[in-house]
Design a protein around this motif. Structure first.
Motif, PDB file in Angstrom:
ATOM      1  N   UNK A   1       0.851  -1.186   0.000  1.00  0.00           N
ATOM      2  CA  UNK A   1       0.000   0.000   0.000  1.00  0.00           C
ATOM      3  C   UNK A   1       0.883   1.232   0.000  1.00  0.00           C
ATOM      4  N   UNK A   2       0.765   2.036  -1.037  1.00  0.00           N
ATOM      5  CA  UNK A   2       1.511   3.280  -1.144  1.00  0.00           C
ATOM      6  C   UNK A   2       0.653   4.440  -0.629  1.00  0.00           C
ATOM      7  N   UNK A   3       1.331   5.414  -0.045  1.00  0.00           N
ATOM      8  CA  UNK A   3       0.672   6.635   0.404  1.00  0.00           C
ATOM      9  C   UNK A   3       1.391   7.837  -0.181  1.00  0.00           C
ATOM     10  N   UNK A   4       0.644   8.908  -0.371  1.00  0.00           N
ATOM     11  CA  UNK A   4       1.228  10.147  -0.883  1.00  0.00           C
ATOM     12  C   UNK A   4       0.504  11.308  -0.223  1.00  0.00           C
ATOM     13  N   UNK A   5       1.258  12.138   0.470  1.00  0.00           N
ATOM     14  CA  UNK A   5       0.666  13.274   1.168  1.00  0.00           C
ATOM     15  C   UNK A   5       1.191  14.582   0.599  1.00  0.00           C
ATOM     16  N   UNK A   6       0.278  15.517   0.378  1.00  0.00           N
ATOM     17  CA  UNK A   6       0.639  16.861  -0.069  1.00  0.00           C
ATOM     18  C   UNK A   6       0.505  17.807   1.111  1.00  0.00           C
ATOM     19  N   UNK A   7       1.598  18.493   1.423  1.00  0.00           N
ATOM     20  CA  UNK A   7       1.591  19.411   2.560  1.00  0.00           C
ATOM     21  C   UNK A   7       2.069  20.787   2.117  1.00  0.00           C
ATOM     22  N   UNK A   8       1.812  21.786   2.973  1.00  0.00           N
ATOM     23  CA  UNK A   8       2.239  23.137   2.670  1.00  0.00           C
ATOM     24  C   UNK A   8       1.057  24.029   2.357  1.00  0.00           C
ATOM     25  N   UNK A   9       1.352  25.101   1.639  1.00  0.00           N
ATOM     26  CA  UNK A   9       0.352  26.136   1.368  1.00  0.00           C
ATOM     27  C   UNK A   9      -0.510  25.771   0.158  1.00  0.00           C
ATOM     28  N   UNK A  10      -1.281  24.732   0.310  1.00  0.00           N
ATOM     29  CA  UNK A  10      -2.133  24.261  -0.778  1.00  0.00           C
ATOM     30  C   UNK A  10      -3.585  24.375  -0.324  1.00  0.00           C
ATOM     31  N   UNK A  11      -4.408  25.059  -1.110  1.00  0.00           N
ATOM     32  CA  UNK A  11      -5.761  25.375  -0.684  1.00  0.00           C
ATOM     33  C   UNK A  11      -6.774  24.350  -1.146  1.00  0.00           C
ATOM     34  N   UNK A  12      -6.514  23.764  -2.304  1.00  0.00           N
ATOM     35  CA  UNK A  12      -7.461  22.811  -2.867  1.00  0.00           C
ATOM     36  C   UNK A  12      -6.715  21.877  -3.801  1.00  0.00           C
ATOM     37  N   UNK A  13      -7.255  20.673  -3.962  1.00  0.00           N
ATOM     38  CA  UNK A  13      -6.651  19.684  -4.858  1.00  0.00           C
ATOM     39  C   UNK A  13      -7.715  19.108  -5.766  1.00  0.00           C
ATOM     40  N   UNK A  14      -7.447  19.081  -7.034  1.00  0.00           N
ATOM     41  CA  UNK A  14      -8.334  18.396  -7.967  1.00  0.00           C
ATOM     42  C   UNK A  14      -7.898  16.938  -8.100  1.00  0.00           C
ATOM     43  N   UNK A  15      -7.377  16.569  -9.255  1.00  0.00           N
ATOM     44  CA  UNK A  15      -6.968  15.183  -9.462  1.00  0.00           C
ATOM     45  C   UNK A  15      -5.712  14.839  -8.675  1.00  0.00           C
ATOM     46  N   UNK A  16      -5.670  13.589  -8.213  1.00  0.00           N
ATOM     47  CA  UNK A  16      -4.460  13.017  -7.623  1.00  0.00           C
ATOM     48  C   UNK A  16      -4.177  11.728  -8.394  1.00  0.00           C
TER      49      UNK A  16
END
Length: 119
Positions: free
Chosen positions: A19-34
């Motif tokens: 199982x892979x995980x991927x986290x986006x951190x920092x000054x990000x307000x919204x995410x569309x596609x991952x």
């Protein structure tokens, strides 16, 4: 500044799971596609799976029925459950995030995590 970090790669025998995980951190307000991509040695980078903000998913034909992509919007995290792994799944798996910051919408990439399927 946005950071995208993958984890969960490793060595597994054929037929095994990861199982892979991927986290986006920092000054990000919204995410569309991952999305998850992979690149085997000497080959181009290929799309493995995509999940929209609403949860719609798309898979490469080679992983359909074996891989499942999911996401936790509250944590800005995407997962890739990989079952019945095959030697041909060996590759560096990278995460791509379509994110909104003060500078607009951009694609952000992680550094990748190695998945090796071998007996």
């Amino acid at each position: 500044q946005v950071h995208v970090v993958e984890s969960g790669g490793g060595l597994v025998q054929p037929g095994g799971s990861l199982r892979l995980s991927c986290a986006a951190t920092g000054s990000i307000f919204s995410i569309n596609d991952m999305a998850w991509y992979r690149q085997a040695p000497g080959k181009q980078r290929d799309l493995v799976a995509v999940i929209t903000k609403g949860g719609s998913t798309t898979y490469a034909d080679s992983v359909k029925g074996r891989f499942t992509v999911s996401r936790d919007n509250a944590k800005n995290t995407v997962y890739l459950q990989m079952n019945n792994l095959k030697p041909e799944d060996t590759a560096v798996y990278s995460c791509n995030v379509d994110g909104l910051t003060t500078e607009g919408w951009y694609d952000y990439w992680g550094q990748g995590t190695q998945v090796t399927v071998s007996s």
